[in-house]
Design a protein around this motif. Structure first.
Motif, PDB file in Angstrom:
ATOM      1  N   ARG A   5       0.803  -1.233   0.000  1.00 23.00           N
ATOM      2  CA  ARG A   5       0.000   0.000   0.000  1.00 23.00           C
ATOM      3  C   ARG A   5       0.831   1.277   0.000  1.00 23.00           C
ATOM      4  O   ARG A   5       0.277   2.369   0.071  1.00 23.00           O
ATOM      5  N   ILE A   6       2.149   1.142  -0.102  1.00 21.97           N
ATOM      6  CA  ILE A   6       2.991   2.335  -0.208  1.00 21.97           C
ATOM      7  C   ILE A   6       3.372   2.556  -1.671  1.00 21.97           C
ATOM      8  O   ILE A   6       3.736   1.606  -2.378  1.00 21.97           O
ATOM      9  N   TYR A   7       3.249   3.784  -2.120  1.00 23.25           N
ATOM     10  CA  TYR A   7       3.462   4.111  -3.533  1.00 23.25           C
ATOM     11  C   TYR A   7       4.331   5.350  -3.697  1.00 23.25           C
ATOM     12  O   TYR A   7       4.214   6.306  -2.930  1.00 23.25           O
ATOM     13  N   GLU A   8       5.140   5.323  -4.727  1.00 22.34           N
ATOM     14  CA  GLU A   8       5.803   6.537  -5.196  1.00 22.34           C
ATOM     15  C   GLU A   8       4.742   7.365  -5.907  1.00 22.34           C
ATOM     16  O   GLU A   8       3.798   6.827  -6.501  1.00 22.34           O
ATOM     17  N   PHE A   9       4.877   8.663  -5.857  1.00 25.01           N
ATOM     18  CA  PHE A   9       3.859   9.603  -6.326  1.00 25.01           C
ATOM     19  C   PHE A   9       3.363   9.322  -7.748  1.00 25.01           C
ATOM     20  O   PHE A   9       2.156   9.239  -7.997  1.00 25.01           O
ATOM     21  N   SER A  10       4.276   9.165  -8.707  1.00 22.02           N
ATOM     22  CA  SER A  10       3.851   9.005 -10.103  1.00 22.02           C
ATOM     23  C   SER A  10       3.114   7.684 -10.326  1.00 22.02           C
ATOM     24  O   SER A  10       2.135   7.635 -11.074  1.00 22.02           O
ATOM     25  N   GLU A  11       3.564   6.619  -9.693  1.00 20.08           N
ATOM     26  CA  GLU A  11       2.882   5.336  -9.886  1.00 20.08           C
ATOM     27  C   GLU A  11       1.517   5.339  -9.204  1.00 20.08           C
ATOM     28  O   GLU A  11       0.587   4.672  -9.669  1.00 20.08           O
ATOM     29  N   PHE A  12       1.369   6.108  -8.117  1.00 20.17           N
ATOM     30  CA  PHE A  12       0.064   6.227  -7.475  1.00 20.17           C
ATOM     31  C   PHE A  12      -0.920   6.951  -8.396  1.00 20.17           C
ATOM     32  O   PHE A  12      -2.074   6.530  -8.540  1.00 20.17           O
ATOM     33  N   LEU A  13      -0.463   8.035  -9.021  1.00 19.03           N
ATOM     34  CA  LEU A  13      -1.322   8.764  -9.946  1.00 19.03           C
ATOM     35  C   LEU A  13      -1.767   7.875 -11.102  1.00 19.03           C
ATOM     36  O   LEU A  13      -2.952   7.839 -11.453  1.00 19.03           O
ATOM     37  N   ILE A  14      -0.823   7.157 -11.677  1.00 19.13           N
ATOM     38  CA  ILE A  14      -1.121   6.350 -12.866  1.00 19.13           C
ATOM     39  C   ILE A  14      -1.927   5.106 -12.533  1.00 19.13           C
ATOM     40  O   ILE A  14      -2.947   4.810 -13.173  1.00 19.13           O
TER      41      ILE A  14
END
Length: 239
Positions: free
Chosen positions: A106-115
């Motif tokens: 459930r932890i994401y880097e910003f760009s992969e969370f957006l996409i």
């Protein structure tokens, strides 16, 4: 959607505006963002320096700070990659093994969370000029991020994105590597910056401010006009 944010040490101390810009974008697309003011480090610096037990104590605090089931988003592939890839080994066969496994999911880097989670490819950003993108080692190799930042940048109005030579080569920072081997680190940074300038770029963009901090140091020393920018700062531009 409820989202917790993790702000890395160097973002907190040196580049807080990037954190605010990340929140700005997340809120634009419907996220309810929360920030645990008691959060500290993810534990990576101590781990990389060989202090495993000290690192584990910091990592345990991170686990406690981010309990629950909310998504966690960070403007740093380096920190996210560390949590995903090294926490399982640190806490292997422990009472929190399953908690660590769930945390990594459930932890994401910003760009992969957006996409991948928000399904956003266009934030409505505008930034005029030529740019190039630097793949951080952590983003590319630990988080497997390649197309995500480029997809987001391709929709920034006025921005022309050109690939730089040897784009997947390390910038030379590498955390304590830059301190232990400064001459090698500087030469690697030089190669990255010179390749970026060769594309005609005015902006050198990445997901990791650790890389950008290192590269900006070289740029400032040479008095070059090219400017480093974190992806979140670009995606929050112009609106």
């Amino acid at each position: 959607m409820n989202v917790q944010i993790f702000i890395p040490c160097f973002v907190d101390q040196l580049y807080p505006e990037t954190g605010f810009n990340m929140v700005k974008v997340l809120e634009k697309f419907g996220c309810t963002v929360s920030y645990n003011a008691g959060q500290t480090c993810c534990g990576q610096p101590a781990f990389n320096a060989g202090f495993r037990e000290e690192s584990k104590a910091v990592c345990t605090k991170f686990l406690n700070d981010f309990k629950g089931s909310d998504y966690i988003v960070a403007p740093s592939a380096s920190c996210v990659g560390f949590v995903r890839n090294y926490y399982p080994a640190l806490f292997d066969n422990s009472s929190v093994h399953n908690e660590v496994k769930a945390l990594g999911a459930r932890i994401y880097e910003f760009s992969e969370f957006l996409i991948h989670v928000l399904k956003v490819t266009d934030t409505g950003a505008m930034l005029r000029g030529n740019a190039t993108y630097h793949d951080s080692c952590a983003g590319l190799r630990e988080c497997k991020i390649k197309s995500e930042p480029r997809a987001l940048l391709s929709n920034v109005k006025g921005l022309v994105l050109n690939e730089l030579k040897d784009v997947e080569t390390c910038c030379g920072f590498g955390g304590t590597f830059a301190v232990k081997f400064p001459s090698i680190s500087i030469n690697m940074g030089e190669q990255k910056v010179e390749n970026a300038i060769a594309t005609g770029a005015e902006y050198l963009i990445s997901t990791d401010l650790s890389c950008l901090m290192h590269l900006q140091g070289y740029i400032d020393h040479k008095k070059y006009s090219i400017k480093t920018m974190h992806l979140a700062d670009v995606l929050a531009s112009g609106w």
